[in-house]
Design an enzyme around this catalytic site. Structure first.
Site, PDB file in Angstrom:
ATOM      1  CE  LYS A 232       0.705   3.258  -3.802  1.00  0.00           C
ATOM      2  NZ  LYS A 232       2.157   3.567  -3.819  1.00  0.00           N
TER       3      LYS A 232
ATOM      4  CG  ASP B 149       5.897   1.600  -3.208  1.00  0.00           C
ATOM      5  OD1 ASP B 149       5.981   1.110  -4.358  1.00  0.00           O
ATOM      6  OD2 ASP B 149       4.964   2.347  -2.865  1.00  0.00           O
TER       7      ASP B 149
END
Ligand code: ATR
Length: 284
Positions: free
Chosen positions: A70, A106
């Site tokens: 990420k 998210d």
């Protein structure tokens, strides 16, 4: 569109065999009658830049990014959404012209799921407790601050990590140890577990929830098992319990829409499909 030119996307990680993202996206492709496909890409640490360069070629329209890539994905992007820039981590990639673009879904996934599973939660929650101070905690904190939560109590085993989040996210947040929890629970309308405690193979998360006000909601980002001890305890007390699986499903939607051009919905049928897969793998 011919089979060879149909858009394809994937989830990239290392390891990646257990990712449920293909089940989710291929369900939506089928449901919406769209041409396209979604796979797993096993990419070891160090090989991420070459993978990123392949986006936009040979029908690959984008990717979801998971552990350990990420931050590498964040670094590889030419353009970032405000959320991805704030978090320093990217979980969704696509290309606009030559530019590699990144978002972190998210945050929206957490909020959309909370709105879905605990409607009007914000009216009951001026203060929230976040358990944990890692990447998942950052996304939750950014989401709650965007909803103008008044106080955020960050509880973490390692005090330094919680302090760093307070420095990053500002005056409405404060750092605490697990010992402070009973007192903090008294004034919290929302409790969110972002640690791995309670996950299959990890230590359980055993908290006495009795100090929480009766209208509070309890969210767990862990979704294996589907019903964590924390969620079971919350439900047993009549509190609203918000599932980790719901966040997984909701965070997938924005990427799907960018790559395949239609907004998908999180249906009970999709949830049942993924639940069945989780139950099947835990029986193995
Ligand atoms: P993620 O990116 O998924 O948030 P992470 O950055 O590894 O993952 O963060 C994991 C979180 O779970 C941390 O807050 C960690 O606490 P520390 O910062 O003290 O390491 C927390 N955590 C993991 N195992 C734990 C345990 N056994 N007891 C308490 N907290 C734990």
């Amino acid at each position: 569109m011919s089979e060879t030119s149909a858009p394809r996307a994937c989830v990239v990680g290392w390891p990646i065999a257990h990712s449920r993202s293909p089940l989710i996206h291929n369900y939506w492709l089928r449901k919406l009658g769209l041409a396209g496909s979604y796979d797993r890409a096993a990419v070891p640490p160090g090989a991420f830049p070459a993978f990123a360069a392949s986006i936009g070629k040979d029908g690959l329209v984008g990717a979801n990014v998971t552990v350990p890539h990420k931050e590498d994905a964040f670094a590889a992007c030419d353009k970032l959404t405000a959320t991805a820039a704030e978090l320093g981590a990217v979980n969704t990639l696509w290309r606009e012209g030559r530019a590699l673009c990144g978002d972190n879904t998210d945050v929206a996934g957490f909020l959309d799921n909370l709105d879905d599973e605990a409607p009007r939660w914000r009216e009951q929650a001026d203060a929230a407790i976040i358990l944990g101070a890692g990447g998942a905690a950052r996304a939750v904190i950014a989401g709650l601050l965007s909803r103008r939560i008044e106080r955020l109590f960050i509880v973490n085993r390692t005090p330094d990590r919680a302090e760093r989040l307070v420095e990053r996210f500002g005056a409405r947040a404060s750092a605490h140890s697990w010992r402070d929890l009973p007192r903090l629970l008294e004034s919290a309308g929302l409790l969110v577990n972002t640690t791995s405690l309670g996950m299959v193979g990890q230590k359980p998360l055993a908290i006495d929830l009795s100090p929480l006000p009766p209208q509070a909601a309890v969210a767990d980002l862990v979704y294996v098992p589907l019903e964590t001890p924390l969620l079971a305890t919350a439900r047993g007390r009549g509190l609203r319990a918000v599932s980790g699986l719901g966040m997984l499903l909701h965070q997938a939607a924005p990427g799907f829409e960018r790559w395949f051009g239609a907004r998908p919905t999180v249906t009970p049928e999709l949830r049942a499909l993924i639940e069945a897969d989780i139950l099947k793998s835990s029986e193995r």
